[in-house]
Design an enzyme around this catalytic site. Structure first.
Site, PDB file in Angstrom:
ATOM      1  N   CYS A   2      -5.029  12.447 -14.341  1.00 12.25           N
ATOM      2  CA  CYS A   2      -5.061  12.653 -15.784  1.00 12.25           C
ATOM      3  C   CYS A   2      -4.337  11.485 -16.414  1.00 12.25           C
ATOM      4  CB  CYS A   2      -4.330  13.931 -16.185  1.00 12.25           C
ATOM      5  SG  CYS A   2      -5.111  15.427 -15.564  1.00 12.25           S
ATOM      6  N   GLY A  28      -9.630  10.586 -16.725  1.00  9.84           N
ATOM      7  CA  GLY A  28     -10.052  11.977 -16.876  1.00  9.84           C
ATOM      8  C   GLY A  28     -11.083  12.094 -17.969  1.00  9.84           C
ATOM      9  N   ASN A 101       0.490  14.852 -15.685  1.00 13.73           N
ATOM     10  CA  ASN A 101      -0.421  14.208 -14.735  1.00 13.73           C
ATOM     11  C   ASN A 101       0.137  14.442 -13.342  1.00 13.73           C
ATOM     12  OD1 ASN A 101      -0.997  10.731 -13.787  1.00 13.73           O
ATOM     13  ND2 ASN A 101      -2.156  12.533 -13.254  1.00 13.73           N
ATOM     14  N   GLY A 102      -0.664  15.077 -12.508  1.00 10.95           N
ATOM     15  CA  GLY A 102      -0.217  15.347 -11.148  1.00 10.95           C
ATOM     16  C   GLY A 102      -0.667  16.726 -10.716  1.00 10.95           C
ATOM     17  N   TYR A 257      -8.567   2.873  -6.750  1.00  2.09           N
ATOM     18  CA  TYR A 257      -9.645   3.368  -7.616  1.00  2.09           C
ATOM     19  C   TYR A 257      -9.214   3.758  -9.032  1.00  2.09           C
ATOM     20  CZ  TYR A 257     -12.963   6.813  -9.515  1.00  2.09           C
ATOM     21  OH  TYR A 257     -13.797   7.523 -10.338  1.00  2.09           O
ATOM     22  N   THR A 303     -15.596  -0.342 -10.076  1.00  2.00           N
ATOM     23  CA  THR A 303     -14.244  -0.591  -9.574  1.00  2.00           C
ATOM     24  C   THR A 303     -14.195  -1.640  -8.468  1.00  2.00           C
ATOM     25  OG1 THR A 303     -13.575   1.594 -10.251  1.00  2.00           O
ATOM     26  CG2 THR A 303     -12.181   0.551  -8.628  1.00  2.00           C
ATOM     27  N   ASP A 365     -17.735  -1.383  -1.688  1.00  6.22           N
ATOM     28  CA  ASP A 365     -17.198  -0.372  -2.605  1.00  6.22           C
ATOM     29  C   ASP A 365     -15.691  -0.258  -2.370  1.00  6.22           C
ATOM     30  OD1 ASP A 365     -17.199   1.378  -4.676  1.00  6.22           O
ATOM     31  OD2 ASP A 365     -18.635   2.770  -3.831  1.00  6.22           O
ATOM     32  N   ASP A 366     -15.004   0.303  -3.383  1.00  7.52           N
ATOM     33  CA  ASP A 366     -13.545   0.431  -3.228  1.00  7.52           C
ATOM     34  C   ASP A 366     -13.213   1.516  -2.213  1.00  7.52           C
ATOM     35  OD1 ASP A 366     -14.471   1.709  -6.062  1.00  7.52           O
ATOM     36  OD2 ASP A 366     -13.160   3.092  -4.986  1.00  7.52           O
TER      37      ASP A 366
END
Ligand SMILES: O=P(O)(O)OC[C@H]1O[C@H](OP(=O)(O)OP(=O)(O)O)[C@H](O)[C@@H]1O
Ligand SMILES: NC(=O)CC[C@H](N)C(=O)O
Ligand SMILES: [Mg+2]
Length: 505
Positions: A2, A28, A101-102, A257, A303, A365-366
Site C-alpha cells: 500500500c 495499490g 502499509n504492511g 518490483y 518494471t 522480467d523482474d
C-alpha cells in the site's frame, strides 16, 4: 503493498495528499482515502478505485484543513470491501485516524485481546483497524488529556510490544498532531521531508521519496526501523527510537518490483539497484549461456526495462522494445483475482511482430511469481515468429508465501514452489530459463547502502524476520486467502456495514 502519505502544513493539504497518492498509485489500485482535520473534526473520503476515481471535486472541497493523511490500498488482509479502505477512524481517545502499509502477523490474537481485555470492538476483518485500536488503547492508557511527545512515544513503544509483522504507519490524533512510525525491522519503507513556508516549516511523510518530490517537499531522511516521528498540529517536530531491539531488514521485493524507479528508500536508489541487478544477471548469463545464440534482449514492460537494458549492454546485444504496454491497464500482479490478472496480461501487453520474427530472443522480467505473465508472453513471442525464446528473471525463484504486505498467501499458487528450474521452464514454455541468485540480488541492492546487513527475503528462502511464522500459520493463511476463498469472501464483503464514510455517494 500500500502507499501512505501524511502532511502537517500551514495551508490546506488535501490537494498535496491527492498528488502524493497519485504518484504512489503503483503500490495499490484497489482503494484510496484521505482524512483531514478541520476545527477538531475529521473530514474523510475513501472508497474502492484509483485515486482519480475516488476523489471528485465535491469530495476535495469537503477535505478541508491544514493537516491530513492518505492511503492507497492493495489488500493483504480482510476483504476488498470499501469498508476496509483506509484511513480508519476510532473515536477514542481524542479521535484518531490511521493509515497502514504492511501486514500484521498476530492479527488473530490482537483481535481477541482487544475485545476481551481492552473492550474494543473492531467491525471489519482488516488488520489495519486492529493496529488503529491498539494505538488507541495505548494512547488511552497514558491517562493524560494533554499528550506530551514522550507520552506519544511511550504509546508507540507499547504498540511495538504488542504488535508483530510489518507496519509503516501514519496517524492523526485530534488536538495533538500527526505521528508516523515504522516496525522494528523496518520492513516497509517510510521517508519524511520538509518545506519552508512564510508561516513556518511544513512536514510530509510518505512511503516513497517520489511523493515528496511531487509535492515539492525536500527529502530529510528515512524514518528508522522502530522509530516514531511526531509533529504537533502547530508544526513542532519530535522523533524518538521506540523499539528495544530494532533490526533493520527492509523488504527486498520493494527494489525488485514494488517501488518506483525514481524513488530512493533506505538510501538505495530503486533505479540504480535495478541496473545493478542487470549487471549481475548479465554476468551470469554470459558465463552460463556462453554457447547460446541470443539475437536480441527484450524487456517485459514496465518494471523490468531498466534491468533488461543493462543486461543487453553487458551481453553487448541489441535492446529492443518488443512489447507495447497499454497505458490504461494497471499493474497486473497487484490485481485482486487470478482470473482478472490472467485476462489483463493480454490487454496490457501486445507484441510488435517484426521484433520477434525469425529471432532468438531473450525476454527479461523482474520476477516470476505465479507465472501468469511469463507463460502468456512466451506464447505471444512464439506466435510472432520467434525461433527460440530464452527467459531471464532478475529475482530468484519465489517459493514461499509473503506475510508482510505482499499478497502472496498461498505457496501452491507460486509457480516455483516445490519445483526446480527445468520444471518451471517447461511450465512457462521457455527454451531456457535463468534466475538471479539470492546472493547476487542482495549484493545488487546493498551496493548503495552497505550498512544494511540483512534484507527481508522470505519469499525466496522461507526465513521470516519476525520469527513468529510456522507451518501452522502459513496453512491458516493459505486457507483464509487462497484464490478460491478470496473470491467467496470478496463476494460477501459488502455485507460488512460501512460505518464512517462521510463522503460516500
Ligand atoms: O508471474 P506473475 O504472477 O505474472 O507476476 C510477475 C509479473 O507481474 C508484475 O508485472 P505487473 O504487470 O504487475 O507490473 P509492471 O508493469 O510494473 O511490470 C511483474 O513485473 C512481473 O511482470
Ligand atoms: N499491502 C498493504 O500494505 C495492506 C495493508 C493492510 N494489511 C490491508 O490489507 O489493508
Ligand atoms: Mg511486469
Amino acid at each position: 503493498m500500500c502507499g501512505i502519505v501524511g502532511i502537517v502544513g500551514n495551508t490546506p493539504v488535501s490537494q498535496y495528499l491527492y498528488d502524493g497518492l497519485t504518484v504512489l498509485q503503483h503500490r495499490g489500485q484497489d482503494a484510496a482515502g484521505i482524512v483531514t482535520i478541520q476545527n477538531n473534526t475529521f473530514r474523510l473520503r475513501k472508497g474502492n478505485g484509483l485515486v482519480k476515481d475516488v476523489f471528485h471535486t465535491r469530495h476535495m472541497l469537503r477535505l478541508q484543513g491544514n493537516i491530513g493523511i492518505g492511503h492507497i490500498r492493495y489488500p493483504t488482509a480482510g476483504t476488498s470491501s470499501s469498508s476496509e479502505a483506509q484511513p480508519f477512524y476510532a473515536n477514542s481517545p481524542f479521535g484518531i485516524s490511521l493509515a497502514h502499509n504492511g501486514n500484521l502477523t498476530n492479527a488473530e490474537e490482537l483481535k481477541e485481546w482487544l475485545y476481551k481485555e481492552a473492550c474494543r470492538h473492531v467491525n471489519t476483518t482488516s488488520d489495519s483497524e486492529l493496529l488503529l485500536n491498539i494505538l488507541g488503547h495505548e494512547l488511552q492508557s497514558i491517562g493524560n488529556f494533554t499528550l506530551t511527545p514522550d507520552d506519544i512515544f511511550t504509546a508507540i513503544a507499547n504498540v511495538h510490544q504488542r504488535v508483530r509483522g510489518a507496519y509503516a504507519t501514519v496517524a492523526l490524533v485530534i488536538g495533538n498532531g500527526m505521528v508516523a512510525f515504522r516496525d522494528p525491522n523496518g520492513i516497509r519503507p517510510l521517508v519524511f521531508g520538509k518545506r519552508e513556508s512564510e508561516k513556518g516549516t511544513e512536514y510530509m511523510v510518505a512511503s516513497e521519496t517520489v511523493a515528496l518530490d511531487a509535492c515539492d517537499f525536500e527529502f530529510v531522511r528515512d524514518v528508522a526501523p522502530g522509530e516514531a516521528i511526531y509533529i504537533t498540529e502547530n508544526g513542532q517536530f519530535f522523533s524518538k527510537q521506540c523499539a528495544e531491539n530494532p533490526r533493520f531488514s527492509p523488504c527486498i521485493f520493494e527494489y525488485v518490483y514494488f517501488a518506483r524507479p525514481d524513488s530512493t528508500m533506505d538510501k538505495i536508489s530503486v533505479y540504480a539497484s535495478r541496473v545493478e541487478m542487470g549487471k549481475k544477471l548479465g554476468a551470469k548469463i554470459k558465463q552460463e549461456w556462453a554457447d547460446e545464440d541470443i539475437d536480441v534482449v527484450i524487456p517485459i514492460p514496465e518494471t523490468s526495462c531498466d534491468t533488461a537494458l543493462q543486461i543487453a549492454q553487458t551481453l553487448d546485444l541489441p535492446y529492443r522494445q518488443g512489447f507495447v504496454k497499454n497505458r490504461y491497464i494497471g499493474r497486473t500482479f497487484i490485481m485482486p483475482g487470478q482470473e482478472q490478472r490472467k485476462k489483463s496480461v493480454r490487454q496490457k501487453l501486445n507484441a510488435i511482430g517484426a521484433e520477434f520474427a525469425g529471432k532468438n530472443v531473450l525476454l527479461v522480467d523482474d520476477s516470476i511469481v505465479r507465472g501468469t505473465t511469463s507463460e502468456q508472453i512466451i506464447d505471444m513471442a512464439r506466435a510472432s515468429g520467434a525461433k527460440k525464446v530464452y527467459f531471464a528473471s532478475a529475482a530468484p525463484e519465489i517459493r514461499f508465501p509473503n506475510v508482510y504486505g505482499i499478497d502472496m498467501p498461498s505457496a501452491t499458487e507460486l509457480i516455483a514452489h516445490g519445483r526446480e528450474l527445468d520444471d518451471i521452464c517447461d511450465l512457462i514454455g521457455a527454451d531456457k530459463l535463468i534466475f538471479q541468485t539470492i546472493e547476487d540480488l542482495v549484493s545488487a541492492v546493498s551496493v548503495a547502502n552497505p550498512d544494511i546487513k540483512a534484507f527481508e527475503t522470505s519469499v525466496f528462502n522461507g526465513q521470516y524476520v519476525t520469527q513468529d511464522i510456522d507451518q501452522g500459520y502459513l496453512e491458516r493463511l493459505d486457507a483464509l486467502r487462497n484464490n478460491e476463498t478470496k473470491e467467496t469472501s470478496d463476494k460477501n464483503a459488502d455485507s460488512i456495514i460501512d460505518m464512517h464514510n462521510e463522503g460516500a455517494e
